[in-house]
Design a protein around this motif. Structure first.
Motif: not given
Length: 960
Positions: A549-557, A571-575, A590-591
Motif C-alpha cells: 500500500x505504501x509503494x504507491x502512496x509514498x512516491x506520490x506524496x 526525480x519521480x523515477x528515483x523516488x 520509514x520515509x
C-alpha cells in the motif's frame, strides 16, 4: 324504580355517577379486561408538528380526520395524555449495553446524574378503543358462584380479543398517530399510577397480569373533597393532591395551528410555585416550572348517517323556532337562530361531500401535586389562565371529583355526560394530541433535550449501524457549538469501542484528548511540529494494511513537495526506486530512510532530490510525514480503538484550480500533509480485517478539504462507502452552500445538525439540508437559534435543529453533563491561550494568574424551561382549507443557570439552588418493556377495587 333512577340522575346522585369502578380481570399486551368489557390500547408516536410546513400540517391533519371517520366511527374511544419523569436509573442499566471502553461507568453515571438534575417530564399518549362486552358462559357463572373457578382470563377468550385488537391495530399503524400495541408493562403502569402508593408494579417479564399480581396493582385509598382528591398511602399519609377539571364552554371557532391545538399545548403550561412568589418579577421568570397537566378524553365518532340524522334533527328544531317566531307577535326569531340555521345547512353539505363526521367528546384535565394543596391550586390557576387565553373555560368539577376521577380510569365509562360536547372531526383532529417535537433514536446515548413544544431527551446512535447512510453534517456560525457537539459525538463513539480520528485544521480540538484521557480512553494528540516527527509517516501507518500500500502512496506524496525542476529531470523515477528499495530491504522501513537512500545514490538527480527533501523535512510541515522520529518512540497513530487527534493548523493550501507549478513550498508541504492523513484514513477505513471495527472520522472546517482534489475525493469516498465499511463521517462547516455542491455527500447524509446562520443564502441552504420549507419563517427560526430571550448579552451555545435519518426535525439543546468536561472541550480563544501558556511555562510555575474557579457543577434554578406558547390566530377550528398561515413557534428560552453550555466565573445567585426533587409530573417513571430493571420506581399509582367504593367521604379499595 325507573322513576327513582331518573330523579336521582337529575339530582346528580345516581346513574353512572354512583356506579362502582371497573373491576379488572386481566392485563395483557394491548388489552385491558374488566369484568364486563374488553378494551384495546395503543401508544401514539409524536409527530414533529413544530417544524412542519403548512401544506404538511394540512395533509397530516386531513389523514387524522379520515382515520377518525373511517376507522373509529361508531366506537368508544379513550384518549390519555400522561407524563412521567425520565428514569435515569434505566439509563444506568442500559449503559452496559451501549459502552465497553474506558471508564464508561463513570461516563454513564455523570450523564445519569445530569438527567436526575434536569428531571425532564416525558409525554406518553395512549389510545384505547372498546372492543366489546365480555360474555361469561353459563358454566363459568356456575363455577364462579361456587367459588371453584380458575383465576384469570380463559386463553381462548384472550386470543379472541387479541385478534380483534391486532386487526384494528393494523389500520391504526398507518394513521398519523403510528399506533403500536401497548405493552403489558405500559398498561400496568397506566392502571397503577393513579394511586401514588410508592410501590413498583411487579409485572416485568409477564405476558398476562391477573390474580394476586393484578390485585397488587389495584389497591389504594383516595379521599374525595368538593374540589380535589387526596391520595393516601398505606401509612395514612397524604402523598398527592389531585384535581379533575372540566371544559364546559368553547369558542365557536378556533384556528389550527393556534388555540385549536389545545391537547398539544398541555406541555406549555407553566406556573410559579407558591414558595417562589416573593421573588423579583425578573427573577421569577426563570423559576417557572412545568405544570404537566394530563388529559383524559372519552369520545365517540358518529357514523356519517347518524351524524347527518343528528344534523337534520337540529336543523328541524331551528326551522320550528323560526316558524314559531314568525306566527307570533315576536316576528323576528333572532340572529342566533338565523345563524344556527346557516351553520346547520353548511354542516349538512360538508357531511355529504367530505370525509367528515361528528364527534361526541368529554374532555377532562387532571392536575396533580405531590407537594401541597396550595401548590395544587397554583397549578390549577395556571391551567385555567392558559386555556382562558384561548377562550376555553376550564374549571374544577366541584362536587363531581369522585365521578370525574373514576371516569379517567382505563376500562371505565362516561359518568358525567352533561359536561360533553359535539363537534366535527376536523375540530377534534385539530387538537393535535400527537403533535409536538421528536427527533433521534429510541436507543443510544443521550446527547441533549428537546426545546420544542413537548419536552424530552434526544438520543442518537453512537456509531454507524451499517443499515443506513452514515454521514453527519454540523453546520453553523463560528462559536455556536458545532465543534463541541462533534467532540461529544467522538467521545460517545470511543466509549462504544470505535476508532475515532479527528482532523483538526484549526488547532482547537486538543481538549478532546484531555477529556478522553480523563475517562480512561486510549488517546493521542499529534501536532504539526518537529516534536512529532514521523507521526504521519505513511510507511509505518500503512504497514498493517500491507507494505504494498505504501509503494504507491509514498512516491506520490514525496512528488508533491519535490521541486519542479527535479521532477522534470526524472526525480519521480528515483523516488519510486528508493521507496521500493527501502520497503524491500529494511525491517522497519520509514520515509526518512527513503530520503537517506536518495542522498546516498550516485545519480545526481536522485542525490539532489534527497537533499531537497531532507531540508524540507526539517520544517514543521515536512517533519510530520518525512521526519526522523526519536529512537524508541511509539507510533503516534494506530488502528487501536480510541481517540486520535491530528492538529494541522496553519496549512496554506493552494486555491481551487491553481496550477501545481505555481505552488509555493509551503503550499506543497500543506498538500502533502493532507495527503498523508487522508491516505491513512482511507486505507484504515477500507481494510478488510477492520470491517467489524466501528470507525469514526471527524472533519472540522470541512472547507479546508473541499479546496483540494484529494480532499474532495476523500469525502466522496468515505460518504459513499461508509455504510459498507462501518465508518461514520462527521463534517463540521460554516458553509452550508458548499455542502450543497457535494452531491456524493448530500445523498449520503444520515443526519444534519444546523446551528445559527445569519445570511439569507446560507439559511436557505441549511433549510434545504434540514428538509424545512425555504422562506422567511425558516430563516428567522435559524437566525434565532443562538439568541437567549432571557439574557440578550448571552449566546445560547449548543442550540440547534437536528434532522434525523427518518427526516424528522426538531429543535435540540446539546447538553454537557459536567463543568469539568465543558472546560476540557472549550474551543474558545481563552482556552487556546491557557494551553499555550501551560506549554510555555516551566513545570510547577503558572504563566499567569489562574482565573477564578468555576462554581460547583451541576447547578440549576429549574428544569429546562418550557417555551412560550406559539402566536395564536383566531379563526375556526375546522377543515384545513380555512386555516391561517402558521407563525414560526419560538424555540424557547435557554435553560437557566447553565444546564447547557453557559459559562460564568461567578457563583450562582442566591435564588439559584439545586433542584433535586421530583419533576412536576404524576405517577411513576415510564416502564421500559421486557426488562426486569425497568420496573417503575418511586411514587407508584393505581386504580381501586370497585366493591369497596361507596358514596361516602372516603374511597377504600382492596384487591382486584
Amino acid at each position: 324504580m325507573k322513576v327513582l333512577e331518573k330523579v336521582s340522575t337529575l339530582l346528580g346522585v345516581g346513574g353512572a355517577r354512583s356506579a362502582p369502578p371497573p373491576r379488572y380481570a386481566g392485563i395483557a399486551d394491548g388489552l385491558v379486561l374488566t369484568e364486563g368489557e374488553a378494551w384495546a390500547w395503543w401508544t401514539c408516536e409524536t409527530s414533529n408538528s413544530d417544524l412542519l410546513s403548512e401544506a404538511e400540517r394540512d395533509a397530516e391533519q386531513a389523514r387524522a380526520e379520515t382515520t377518525l371517520t373511517s376507522v373509529l366511527a361508531g366506537m368508544d374511544v379513550h384518549l390519555r395524555v400522561l407524563w412521567a419523569p425520565y428514569s435515569a436509573d434505566d439509563y444506568r442499566d442500559e449503559a452496559a449495553h451501549m459502552y465497553r471502553a474506558g471508564r464508561w461507568q463513570e461516563w454513564a453515571e455523570h450523564r445519569a446524574d445530569r438527567l436526575d438534575q434536569i428531571a425532564l417530564p416525558i409525554r406518553h399518549v395512549l389510545l384505547g378503543v372498546r372492543l366489546g362486552a365480555r360474555k361469561t358462559p353459563a358454566a363459568r357463572r356456575v363455577t364462579d358462584a361456587a367459588g371453584v373457578s380458575a383465576p384469570g382470563v380463559p386463553a381462548r377468550e384472550l386470543a379472541t380479543w387479541y385478534t380483534a385488537a391486532r386487526r384494528l391495530g393494523r389500520r391504526l399503524e398507518s394513521s398519523p398517530w403510528r399506533c403500536q400495541m401497548a405493552t403489558v408493562e405500559t398498561l400496568a403502569w397506566m392502571v397503577t399510577r393513579e394511586q401514588h402508593r410508592g410501590i413498583p408494579a411487579p409485572v416485568a417479564g409477564r405476558s398476562l397480569v391477573t390474580g394476586a399480581t393484578l390485585a397488587a396493582l389495584t389497591q389504594g385509598r383516595a379521599l374525595p373533597y368538593p374540589d380535589h382528591l387526596r391520595m393516601v398511602d398505606a401509612a395514612g399519609d397524604v402523598v398527592a393532591w389531585v384535581a379533575v377539571l372540566t371544559m364546559p364552554t368553547w369558542p365557536e371557532r378556533m384556528a389550527s395551528p393556534g388555540p385549536g391545538e389545545w391537547l398539544r399545548t398541555l406541555a406549555e403550561v407553566v406556573y410559579l410555585p407558591p414558595d417562589e412568589e416573593d421573588q423579583d418579577p425578573e427573577a421569577a421568570a426563570d423559576l417557572l416550572v412545568p405544570v404537566s397537566p394530563e388529559a383524559s378524553v372519552r369520545l365517540r365518532v358518529l357514523p356519517k348517517r347518524v351524524a347527518i340524522a343528528r344534523t337534520d334533527e337540529t336543523a328541524k328544531q331551528v326551522r320550528e323556532q323560526k316558524h314559531s317566531a314568525a306566527t307570533h307577535a315576536i316576528g323576528d326569531p333572532g340572529q342566533v337562530i338565523i345563524d344556527a340555521g346557516e351553520v346547520m345547512a353548511d354542516l349538512r353539505a360538508d357531511l355529504e361531500r367530505e370525509e367528515l363526521s361528528l364527534v361526541e367528546d368529554h374532555p377532562r384535565v387532571v392536575v396533580t401535586s405531590t407537594t401541597s394543596l396550595e401548590d395544587l391550586r397554583a397549578r390549577v390557576d395556571a391551567v385555567t389562565a392558559h386555556y382562558g387565553d384561548y377562550g376555553i373555560t376550564v374549571q374544577v368539577g366541584t362536587d363531581e371529583q369522585r365521578a370525574l376521577w373514576l371516569e379517567t380510569w382505563a376500562g371505565d365509562r362516561v359518568r358525567v355526560p352533561d359536561l360533553g360536547h359535539t363537534r366535527d372531526t376536523s375540530a377534534m383532529a385539530g387538537a393535535w394530541w400527537w403533535g409536538g417535537a421528536r427527533v433521534g433514536s429510541d436507543t443510544g446515548p443521550v446527547i441533549g433535550y428537546l426545546t420544542g413544544s413537548t419536552p424530552g431527551v434526544v438520543r442518537l446512535p453512537a456509531v454507524a449501524d451499517g443499515r443506513d447512510a452514515t454521514t453527519v453534517a454540523l453546520i453553523g456560525r463560528s462559536g455556536r457549538g458545532k465543534t463541541t457537539a462533534m467532540m461529544m459525538m467522538a467521545l460517545e463513539a470511543a466509549f462504544h469501542g470505535s476508532w475515532a480520528l479527528a482532523l483538526d485544521f484549526k488547532g482547537d480540538l486538543g481538549g478532546l484528548t484531555v477529556a478522553a484521557d480523563r475517562y480512561g480512553l486510549p488517546t493521542r494528540l499529534v501536532k504539526m511540529n518537529r516534536a512529532h516527527a514521523g507521526a504521519a509517516d505513511l510507511i509505518p501507518l500503512l504497514a498493517e494494511a500491507g507494505r504494498d500500500a505504501a509503494r504507491a502512496e509514498v512516491p506520490a506524496q514525496l512528488s508533491l513537495v519535490t521541486p519542479p525542476h527535479l521532477r522534470a529531470a526524472g526525480a519521480e523515477v528515483a523516488l519510486q526506486a528508493a521507496t521500493n528499495a527501502v520497503i524491500s530491504s529494511s525491517p522497519t522501513p520509514a520515509t526518512w530512510q527513503v530520503l537517506q537512500h536518495l542522498r546516498d545514490e550516485a545519480d545526481p538527480v536522485a542525490r539532489a532530490t534527497g537533499d531537497a527533501l531532507f531540508e524540507l523535512s526539517q520544517t514543521p510541515h515536512g517533519a510530520l510525514f518525512m521526519g526522523r522520529p526519536e529512537r524508541g518512540a511509539a507510533p503516534a497513530l494506530t488502528t487501536r480503538p480510541g481517540v486520535w487527534v491530528v492538529q494541522l493548523p496553519g496549512l496554506a493550501l493552494p486555491g481551487v484550480g491553481e496550477e501545481r507549478e505555481r505552488w509555493t513550498s509551503v503550499q506543497a508541504l500543506s498538500v502533502a500533509v493532507v495527503h498523508s492523513v487522508l491516505a491513512y484514513g482511507v486505507t484504515t477505513a477500507g481494510r478488510p480485517d477492520l470491517r467489524t471495527l466501528p470507525k469514526t472520522v471527524m472533519v472540522p472546517e470541512v472547507h479546508v478539504l473541499t479546496g483540494t482534489a484529494q480532499g474532495r475525493h476523500f469525502l466522496d469516498y468515505i460518504a459513499r462507502v461508509g455504510r459498507a465499511l462501518g465508518v461514520r463521517l462527521g463534517l463540521d462547516t460554516q458553509d452550508a452552500t458548499g455542502i450543497l455542491m457535494l452531491p456524493g455527500v448530500i445523498e449520503q447524509l444520515a443526519m444534519v445538525v444546523g446551528f445559527q446562520l445569519t445570511s439569507a443564502p446560507q439559511q436557505d441552504a441549511l433549510a434545504e439540508l434540514l428538509g424545512l420549507p425555504v422562506g422567511p419563517a425558516t430563516r428567522e427560526r435559524i437566525r434565532r437559534l443562538a439568541i437567549d430571550d432571557s439574557d440578550r448579552d448571552r449566546i445560547r451555545h449548543g442550540h440547534s435543529i437536528i434532522r434525523d435519518p427518518r427526516f424528522g426535525a426538531a429543535a435540540v439543546q446539546w447538553d454537557i453533563p459536567t463543568a469539568e468536561l465543558l472546560d476540557d472541550l472549550d474551543t474558545s480563544p481563552r482556552a487556546a491561550a491557557d494551553e499555550a501558556d501551560a506549554e510555555a511555562a516551566p513545570d510547577g510555575v503558572p504563566a499567569r494568574p489562574s482565573p477564578p474557579a468555576p462554581p460547583p457543577w451541576p447547578w440549576s434554578c429549574s428544569p429546562p424551561s418550557r417555551p412560550a406558547a406559539p402566536p395564536r390566530v383566531r379563526g375556526r377550528t375546522a377543515r384545513p382549507r380555512r386555516r391561517t398561515p402558521r407563525a414560526p413557534p419560538p424555540t424557547g428560552p435557554a435553560p437557566t443557570c447553565g444546564p447547557s453550555w453557559q459559562r460564568t466565573g461567578a457563583p450562582p445567585a442566591p435564588s439559584c439552588r439545586l433542584r433535586s426533587g421530583p419533576p412536576a409530573t404524576s405517577g411513576t417513571p415510564f416502564p421500559r418493556p421486557r426488562t426486569p430493571a425497568a420496573r417503575p420506581s418511586g411514587p407508584c399509582s393505581w386504580t381501586a377495587r370497585p366493591s369497596a367504593c361507596r358514596a361516602r367521604p372516603r374511597i377504600r379499595t382492596g384487591g382486584a
